[in-house]
Structures are given as structure tokens and as C-alpha cells.
Design an enzyme around this catalytic site. Sequence first.
Site, PDB file in Angstrom:
ATOM      1  N   ASP A 128       0.831  -1.209   0.000  1.00  0.00           N
ATOM      2  CA  ASP A 128       0.000   0.000   0.000  1.00  0.00           C
ATOM      3  C   ASP A 128       0.867   1.260   0.000  1.00  0.00           C
ATOM      4  OD1 ASP A 128      -2.336   1.445   0.010  1.00  0.00           O
ATOM      5  OD2 ASP A 128      -2.775   1.135   2.132  1.00  0.00           O
ATOM      6  N   HIS A 149       2.368   3.346  -8.990  1.00  0.00           N
ATOM      7  CA  HIS A 149       2.220   1.894  -9.231  1.00  0.00           C
ATOM      8  C   HIS A 149       3.434   1.377  -9.994  1.00  0.00           C
ATOM      9  CE1 HIS A 149      -1.690   2.315  -7.571  1.00  0.00           C
ATOM     10  NE2 HIS A 149      -2.244   2.888  -8.619  1.00  0.00           N
ATOM     11  N   LEU A 184      10.462 -21.272  -3.541  1.00  0.00           N
ATOM     12  CA  LEU A 184       9.572 -20.261  -2.962  1.00  0.00           C
ATOM     13  C   LEU A 184       8.263 -20.279  -3.743  1.00  0.00           C
ATOM     14  CD1 LEU A 184       8.997 -17.666  -1.191  1.00  0.00           C
ATOM     15  CD2 LEU A 184       9.950 -16.339  -3.087  1.00  0.00           C
TER      16      LEU A 184
END
Length: 228
Positions: A12, A29, A123
Site C-alpha cells: 500500500d 504503481h 519459494l
Amino acid sequence: MSLPRHVAIIMDGNGRWAEAHGLPRYRGHLAGHGAIREAVQGALDAGVDWLTLFAFSTENWRRPSSEVQALFDLFESVLREETPELVEQGVRIHIIGERGDLPATLREAIDTAERISAGQSRLHLVGALNYGGRQEIVQAAARLAARGEPIDETSLRSALYLPEMPDPDLIVRTSGELRLSNFFLWQSAYSEIWVTETLWPDFTKEEFAHAIRAYQSRQRRFGGVPQG
Ligand code: IPE
Ligand code: IPE
Ligand code: MG
């Protein structure tokens, strides 16, 4: 305490980062792309098994359509650009959320990333895209009900988007907000939460390591009494 098996991040603060730099929101972004690389590197360095990145909520459709489009374009280019190197590093990619509502080219990029990374297991990188915690639970319950199956904790968990995913041990949120915003409502029952004021584009692998150290100093009780 031991290493978290699963770290989930609510990414965020892109809009505020852009505003602070006198730039339009979409530039925030774009700047978040680098922070995604940092978080993945942090997870690989630490050796956690699962990393989830919350990228777009079911409520983020409320944003101007130009911003929504810019985000989808960005997700597509991140998937296309990063997947080959992620595969080399042993990363398996999973995307959770309502995929049917996403643009066709983005869905293609998702399918490709999942397919070519399917053999990896160092991962597990989960992207939550058009994801809502309430929607996930309702959909799981509806699916069980339609099949006439009993609804209990085990069956409901098995009907979530990614049943093999362990609950997040640690949820990180950037930009200082103290809320979950409809993220992992089922899975967060006993997650530790760590919030940083850092805006997402400024997040680094060092801060990821810092979050893990903070987690390791916590005492988890799961409703019991402190361990000796
Ligand atoms: C996070 O940054 C990106 C998404 C939610 C898609 P924001 O765009 O929410 O940034 P702020 O909260 O406006 O600063
Ligand atoms: C949460 O951030 C969603 C993602 C990070 C994808 P928002 O910026 O949408 O959350 P609110 O609106 O501040 O709660
Ligand atoms: Mg926000």
C-alpha cells in the site's frame, strides 16, 4: 522464534508516493515494480517458503477506470518480464482471486507464468489479484453447499483458492494503515501483523529482513498460555 513459513504483504502507498513526488498516481504503481523485486529477494534470502503479495482487491474496481487499466497493464508486464528469472531462482507462481473478470491478455500472462513455473518449489509466490477475503469464503461455502458436502473447517479450507497454502504467519502492511482491507479474512485468524510507515515503492529487502526479526521477537499463543 523460528522463521515464518508464509509472509503476506499488503502493498500500500503507491498513490501517496506519487503525490509526494509530484507525479500522477499510476507512476506510483510503476515505481512499485522495484519493491516487488525487493520483497521476492528478501523472501529468497530469508528462506521463507511462501510469499503472498496483495496486488488488487475486489474493492479496487471503485477506482477510476484509467487507474484500474494502468494496474492491469503493470501486472501483465511484471509477470511477463519477471517470470523467466523467477523460474531460474526456483520460484513457483500462483495467482488467486476472481480471474474471469480480468482482461484476456492478463489472464494469458497469468496462465503462462503458472505453467512455466509449475515445477519450482524453493519459494511459492502468490499474487492476490482481484482478490477479496469475503468473496473467497462465500464462494468456498457455496461450492460445498452445491455439492451437498458438509461445511466444517476442514472442508471449507479445502475449497479456498489455494488449499495447499499455509496460513500466513506474518502479514506486513506498508504505508501505515492499520487495517486488513478484505485480505485473507479466513487465513489471518492467528497471523502476526507488522505495519511500516514506508510507502510501497520505497520498500526494500532490508526492511523485509527487519519485519522477520520483529516477528521472531513475538510470542504466539494461539489461545493457550505462554510457553515456559
Ligand atoms: C497500493 O497503493 C496499490 C493498490 C491498492 C492497487 P494505493 O494506490 O492504494 O496507494 P495509496 O493508498 O493511495 O497511497
Ligand atoms: C488494499 O489497499 C488493497 C491492496 C493493497 C491491493 P487499499 O489502498 O485498496 O485499501 P484501503 O482502501 O485504504 O482500505
Ligand atoms: Mg491504498
